[in-house]
Enzyme design. Sequence first.
Site, PDB file in Angstrom:
ATOM      1  N   ARG A  49       0.835  -1.195   0.000  1.00 20.28           N
ATOM      2  CA  ARG A  49       0.000   0.000   0.000  1.00 20.28           C
ATOM      3  C   ARG A  49       0.871   1.247   0.000  1.00 20.28           C
ATOM      4  NH1 ARG A  49      -3.655  -1.812   5.225  1.00 20.28           N
ATOM      5  NH2 ARG A  49      -4.442  -3.778   4.371  1.00 20.28           N
ATOM      6  N   ASP A  51       0.572   5.391   0.705  1.00 24.36           N
ATOM      7  CA  ASP A  51      -0.313   6.294   1.421  1.00 24.36           C
ATOM      8  C   ASP A  51      -0.795   7.430   0.532  1.00 24.36           C
ATOM      9  OD1 ASP A  51      -0.146   4.912   3.901  1.00 24.36           O
ATOM     10  OD2 ASP A  51       1.807   5.834   4.280  1.00 24.36           O
ATOM     11  N   TYR A 107      12.424   2.422  -2.877  1.00 25.63           N
ATOM     12  CA  TYR A 107      11.726   3.705  -2.742  1.00 25.63           C
ATOM     13  C   TYR A 107      12.722   4.839  -2.913  1.00 25.63           C
ATOM     14  CZ  TYR A 107       7.455   1.697  -0.631  1.00 25.63           C
ATOM     15  OH  TYR A 107       6.296   1.013  -0.389  1.00 25.63           O
ATOM     16  N   ARG A 194       9.672   7.456   5.105  1.00 21.12           N
ATOM     17  CA  ARG A 194       9.511   8.896   5.341  1.00 21.12           C
ATOM     18  C   ARG A 194      10.217   9.328   6.635  1.00 21.12           C
ATOM     19  NH1 ARG A 194       3.124   9.435   4.628  1.00 21.12           N
ATOM     20  NH2 ARG A 194       3.528  11.429   5.683  1.00 21.12           N
TER      21      ARG A 194
END
Length: 244
Positions: A49, A51, A107, A194
């Site tokens: 998933r 966000d 990422y 993050r």
Amino acid sequence: MRYKCIVSYDGTGFAGWQIQKGYRSVQQEIQQAISKIANQPIKIVGAGRTDSHVHAVGQCFHFDLDKQYKDIRKAINSQLPKDIYIREVEIVDESFHSRFSAFYKHYDYLVNDGPYSPLLRNYCYQIHDRLDEELMRKATKILEGTHDFTSFNATSISEIENQVRTIYKIDIERRDNMVRLSFYGDGFLRYMVRILSRCLIEVGLQNLSLEQLQKMLLAKNKQVCSYNCAAEGLYLIEVSYLPY
């Protein structure tokens, strides 16, 4: 018959990948498109998933159909909005699973440390001071490897008790005023990339020392790190089904 797909999307207009009642999601848009083509309800399964406002270059998902369609990639794209695009489609063995067959994910987090740009506000994190990327590279050596990352994510212990993950590599690359943080790991918990990105940024701004970062990692405590970065700078680049 199982189809494996690679999709890119601009996360700006979405509440995330996963279907949420009352909100626009990437999963819902794709499922509606494929269901229309197949003339039956279709459920897709994503590799993970993303966000709200998080982007993807290479998200992976799979779905099952009882027959083969000619040029299904083109057909799906014709039914999708302009902020989603299916890059690849292939038929795979039915043992393939977009999530459980993955070996690692990549990422990127983008930071603009030059003048503020309103054109970039949905696509990177913008700060006003120059980052010391050499100092940031030293910090990556603390985070690379297999560690308990309890201090650096928002997933509760009651939800996932084992918060040990392996980060194979973190790259820091500058191009003019844009700094790219690239994370390669076997799995990432909620907000983990993050939070780690913000920690590296704070190191680069000399607001966080290498010693403090090391202590935070060893603490294995949700309370020791309050850092987080805006979702807009995060991109899922690749889900790999080959060992790192």
